[in-house]
Each structure stands twice: as C-alpha cells, then as structure tokens.
Motif scaffolding. Structure first.
Motif, PDB file in Angstrom:
ATOM      1  N   ARG A 110       0.877  -1.167   0.000  1.00  0.00           N
ATOM      2  CA  ARG A 110       0.000   0.000   0.000  1.00  0.00           C
ATOM      3  C   ARG A 110       0.916   1.219   0.000  1.00  0.00           C
ATOM      4  O   ARG A 110       1.805   1.329   0.847  1.00  0.00           O
ATOM      5  CB  ARG A 110      -0.907  -0.016   1.220  1.00  0.00           C
ATOM      6  CG  ARG A 110      -1.901   1.108   1.249  1.00  0.00           C
ATOM      7  CD  ARG A 110      -2.984   0.883   2.304  1.00  0.00           C
ATOM      8  NE  ARG A 110      -3.954  -0.091   1.801  1.00  0.00           N
ATOM      9  CZ  ARG A 110      -4.318  -1.202   2.458  1.00  0.00           C
ATOM     10  NH1 ARG A 110      -3.806  -1.496   3.631  1.00  0.00           N
ATOM     11  NH2 ARG A 110      -5.205  -2.013   1.923  1.00  0.00           N
ATOM     12  N   LEU A 111       0.695   2.122  -0.957  1.00  0.00           N
ATOM     13  CA  LEU A 111       1.562   3.284  -1.131  1.00  0.00           C
ATOM     14  C   LEU A 111       0.762   4.571  -1.160  1.00  0.00           C
ATOM     15  O   LEU A 111      -0.419   4.577  -1.526  1.00  0.00           O
ATOM     16  CB  LEU A 111       2.305   3.210  -2.474  1.00  0.00           C
ATOM     17  CG  LEU A 111       3.376   2.171  -2.649  1.00  0.00           C
ATOM     18  CD1 LEU A 111       2.828   0.948  -3.294  1.00  0.00           C
ATOM     19  CD2 LEU A 111       4.469   2.762  -3.502  1.00  0.00           C
ATOM     20  N   ILE A 112       1.460   5.649  -0.835  1.00  0.00           N
ATOM     21  CA  ILE A 112       0.950   6.998  -1.044  1.00  0.00           C
ATOM     22  C   ILE A 112       1.820   7.620  -2.136  1.00  0.00           C
ATOM     23  O   ILE A 112       3.058   7.629  -2.027  1.00  0.00           O
ATOM     24  CB  ILE A 112       1.044   7.868   0.230  1.00  0.00           C
ATOM     25  CG1 ILE A 112       0.315   7.214   1.409  1.00  0.00           C
ATOM     26  CG2 ILE A 112       0.543   9.281  -0.046  1.00  0.00           C
ATOM     27  CD1 ILE A 112      -1.180   7.116   1.280  1.00  0.00           C
ATOM     28  N   LEU A 120       7.169   1.268  -8.322  1.00  0.00           N
ATOM     29  CA  LEU A 120       6.683  -0.104  -8.180  1.00  0.00           C
ATOM     30  C   LEU A 120       7.828  -1.107  -8.085  1.00  0.00           C
ATOM     31  O   LEU A 120       7.755  -2.075  -7.320  1.00  0.00           O
ATOM     32  CB  LEU A 120       5.756  -0.464  -9.345  1.00  0.00           C
ATOM     33  CG  LEU A 120       4.459   0.341  -9.415  1.00  0.00           C
ATOM     34  CD1 LEU A 120       3.704   0.025 -10.701  1.00  0.00           C
ATOM     35  CD2 LEU A 120       3.590   0.099  -8.194  1.00  0.00           C
ATOM     36  N   GLN A 121       8.884  -0.882  -8.859  1.00  0.00           N
ATOM     37  CA  GLN A 121      10.046  -1.770  -8.804  1.00  0.00           C
ATOM     38  C   GLN A 121      10.629  -1.796  -7.390  1.00  0.00           C
ATOM     39  O   GLN A 121      10.905  -2.863  -6.842  1.00  0.00           O
ATOM     40  CB  GLN A 121      11.114  -1.324  -9.805  1.00  0.00           C
ATOM     41  CG  GLN A 121      10.754  -1.586 -11.255  1.00  0.00           C
ATOM     42  CD  GLN A 121      10.821  -3.060 -11.584  1.00  0.00           C
ATOM     43  OE1 GLN A 121      11.866  -3.681 -11.495  1.00  0.00           O
ATOM     44  NE2 GLN A 121       9.694  -3.627 -11.966  1.00  0.00           N
ATOM     45  N   VAL A 122      10.784  -0.621  -6.792  1.00  0.00           N
ATOM     46  CA  VAL A 122      11.340  -0.541  -5.436  1.00  0.00           C
ATOM     47  C   VAL A 122      10.352  -1.104  -4.419  1.00  0.00           C
ATOM     48  O   VAL A 122      10.728  -1.910  -3.554  1.00  0.00           O
ATOM     49  CB  VAL A 122      11.701   0.923  -5.088  1.00  0.00           C
ATOM     50  CG1 VAL A 122      12.054   1.064  -3.613  1.00  0.00           C
ATOM     51  CG2 VAL A 122      12.844   1.417  -5.959  1.00  0.00           C
ATOM     52  N   ALA A 123       9.099  -0.701  -4.499  1.00  0.00           N
ATOM     53  CA  ALA A 123       8.110  -1.109  -3.511  1.00  0.00           C
ATOM     54  C   ALA A 123       7.901  -2.620  -3.485  1.00  0.00           C
ATOM     55  O   ALA A 123       7.779  -3.218  -2.410  1.00  0.00           O
ATOM     56  CB  ALA A 123       6.772  -0.407  -3.769  1.00  0.00           C
ATOM     57  N   VAL A 126       5.656   6.837  -0.718  1.00  0.00           N
ATOM     58  CA  VAL A 126       5.986   6.137   0.522  1.00  0.00           C
ATOM     59  C   VAL A 126       5.111   4.888   0.629  1.00  0.00           C
ATOM     60  O   VAL A 126       3.946   4.905   0.247  1.00  0.00           O
ATOM     61  CB  VAL A 126       5.802   7.065   1.751  1.00  0.00           C
ATOM     62  CG1 VAL A 126       4.364   7.496   1.908  1.00  0.00           C
ATOM     63  CG2 VAL A 126       6.327   6.432   3.020  1.00  0.00           C
ATOM     64  N   VAL A 127       5.714   3.798   1.103  1.00  0.00           N
ATOM     65  CA  VAL A 127       4.960   2.580   1.393  1.00  0.00           C
ATOM     66  C   VAL A 127       4.476   2.698   2.823  1.00  0.00           C
ATOM     67  O   VAL A 127       5.258   3.006   3.732  1.00  0.00           O
ATOM     68  CB  VAL A 127       5.837   1.316   1.216  1.00  0.00           C
ATOM     69  CG1 VAL A 127       5.134   0.080   1.733  1.00  0.00           C
ATOM     70  CG2 VAL A 127       6.202   1.117  -0.239  1.00  0.00           C
ATOM     71  N   ILE A 128       3.184   2.451   3.049  1.00  0.00           N
ATOM     72  CA  ILE A 128       2.651   2.560   4.408  1.00  0.00           C
ATOM     73  C   ILE A 128       2.362   1.194   5.030  1.00  0.00           C
ATOM     74  O   ILE A 128       2.225   1.109   6.244  1.00  0.00           O
ATOM     75  CB  ILE A 128       1.421   3.488   4.464  1.00  0.00           C
ATOM     76  CG1 ILE A 128       0.296   2.993   3.555  1.00  0.00           C
ATOM     77  CG2 ILE A 128       1.819   4.914   4.118  1.00  0.00           C
ATOM     78  CD1 ILE A 128      -1.017   3.763   3.713  1.00  0.00           C
ATOM     79  N   PHE A 137       9.091  -8.518   4.916  1.00  0.00           N
ATOM     80  CA  PHE A 137       8.625  -7.251   4.366  1.00  0.00           C
ATOM     81  C   PHE A 137       9.280  -6.157   5.197  1.00  0.00           C
ATOM     82  O   PHE A 137       8.937  -5.971   6.363  1.00  0.00           O
ATOM     83  CB  PHE A 137       7.101  -7.131   4.415  1.00  0.00           C
ATOM     84  CG  PHE A 137       6.611  -5.753   4.085  1.00  0.00           C
ATOM     85  CD1 PHE A 137       6.727  -5.253   2.799  1.00  0.00           C
ATOM     86  CD2 PHE A 137       6.048  -4.940   5.062  1.00  0.00           C
ATOM     87  CE1 PHE A 137       6.282  -3.965   2.490  1.00  0.00           C
ATOM     88  CE2 PHE A 137       5.601  -3.663   4.770  1.00  0.00           C
ATOM     89  CZ  PHE A 137       5.721  -3.171   3.477  1.00  0.00           C
ATOM     90  N   ASN A 138      10.241  -5.451   4.618  1.00  0.00           N
ATOM     91  CA  ASN A 138      10.999  -4.441   5.345  1.00  0.00           C
ATOM     92  C   ASN A 138      10.595  -3.054   4.842  1.00  0.00           C
ATOM     93  O   ASN A 138      11.187  -2.523   3.902  1.00  0.00           O
ATOM     94  CB  ASN A 138      12.494  -4.670   5.176  1.00  0.00           C
ATOM     95  CG  ASN A 138      13.323  -3.754   6.048  1.00  0.00           C
ATOM     96  OD1 ASN A 138      12.902  -2.656   6.397  1.00  0.00           O
ATOM     97  ND2 ASN A 138      14.518  -4.217   6.404  1.00  0.00           N
ATOM     98  N   MET A 139       9.566  -2.498   5.466  1.00  0.00           N
ATOM     99  CA  MET A 139       9.023  -1.217   5.036  1.00  0.00           C
ATOM    100  C   MET A 139      10.061  -0.097   5.152  1.00  0.00           C
ATOM    101  O   MET A 139      10.132   0.769   4.279  1.00  0.00           O
ATOM    102  CB  MET A 139       7.778  -0.879   5.859  1.00  0.00           C
ATOM    103  CG  MET A 139       7.046   0.350   5.369  1.00  0.00           C
ATOM    104  SD  MET A 139       5.435   0.543   6.128  1.00  0.00           S
ATOM    105  CE  MET A 139       5.885   0.947   7.805  1.00  0.00           C
TER     106      MET A 139
END
Length: 189
Positions: A29-31, A45-48, A125-127, A175-177
């Motif tokens: 989930r991203l903003i 998207l590649q990074v997330a 940012v990934v939330i 999953f390392n936010m």
C-alpha cells in the motif's frame, strides 16, 4: 479512456498493489502524488515490490497498453512518459494492471483506495504491505510456488540448487518497510 493532463498535483493517492495469483497475497500500500508519470510509477513499483528492473514492463488500462513504445511490437503502445496517474485513476476502486517481465508474466493489480489532501507528506511512501517479492526469473507465479516448495523442504531434490540460486537464504514472509522507504526516498524525479 486516458486524459492527457500535466497539471500540478492536487491530491495524494493511496493505492494498493497486489501481485495477481499470489497465495497468500503479496501486496503493498503506497501513497503517491496524483500527478506522478507512469514511467516514474514504474520506478516506484520496482522498489516497492522488490523487483530489480531487469525486464520489460507495461500497463494495461482496459484495452489500452501503456509503456515504452517499440517498433517491433505488434500492438500500439502509448508512451508512459506522457501519461499521469491522475489520467487513468480518478474514482475510488478504479484499477489497472502493471505487468512486469513478459516471460514470467508478473501481473500486479493497482487499485485506487483513497484520495487524500495534498500536504507536505513524503511521497512516494509505502505505508504497509505483506510478504517478500518473488526472486527475479523464478518462472512466474507457478514457478514461485515450486521454488517455495523446494526451499522449504531440505529433503526436496532441488533444495540445494534453489538455495544456491537464491544466494543462500530467502524468507517469503519478509517485508521491510523501512528499507523500501529508504530506497524510495533515493528516487529522483
């Protein structure tokens, strides 16, 4: 229908990206700003998700293909550098497909969950999210399932080969936010 609109950002979008066919689901989930171009969204998207940008990609919005136009393709592709996220998502639950690696066929469903007021929040940012991204070139969703079966059973005939191939360790639940957001912060656009 894609609108061509390069106006200044008016909103932040909360989007959910789910790897189609993953069980249990692999998602983020991203903003992001509503005026992010799709070539920039590809980098996000590649990074997330955790991909390494080794392969081609495209977006499918209904019957429209958006990506990097290539003379050798048999289909018409709209240039992703000219399309903004707000051009294709404007209402809650609007969605489209992001495909990465045409050989493995990783499809990601992207859904607009919320439209938020524009503020000084970091973007992108990934939330939140769940599960690790599959390794590159593992054969798509079916190959990933076979890969997981092999690495989770030391007696499996392909255990040693798969563990060596993946570099000695792989945690499908990782999953390392914080790490993802550090990498997103390094993106320049």
């Amino acid at each position: 229908m894609v609108r061509k609109n390069n106006k200044a950002s008016k909103s932040l979008y909360q989007i959910k990206i789910t790897l189609v066919g993953s069980k249990p689901p692999i998602w983020r989930r991203l903003i992001v700003k509503d005026n992010i171009r799709l070539d920039q969204l590809h980098s996000v998207l590649q990074v997330a998700m955790g991909w390494l940008n080794y392969h081609l990609h495209q977006y499918r919005v209904g019957s429209l293909y958006i990506g990097i136009p290539e003379e050798d393709f048999d289909i018409e592709v709209t240039d992703e550098r000219t399309v903004y996220l707000q051009d294709i998502l404007s209402n809650l639950k609007d969605n489209f497909i992001y495909e990465y690696d045409f050989g493995d066929g990783w499809e990601h469903k992207i859904v607009l969950e919320k439209i938020l007021p524009l503020d000084s929040s970091a973007s992108p940012v990934v939330i939140t999210g769940k599960k690790a991204c599959p390794p590159e070139d593992c054969g798509g969703i079916w190959g990933y399932s076979d890969f997981l079966a092999a690495i989770q059973d030391p007696k499996h005939e392909e255990y040693e080969e798969m563990m060596e191939w993946v570099g000695g360790e792989f945690d499908p639940d990782e999953f390392n936010m914080n790490l993802i957001n550090q990498k997103l912060n390094d993106l320049k656009f």
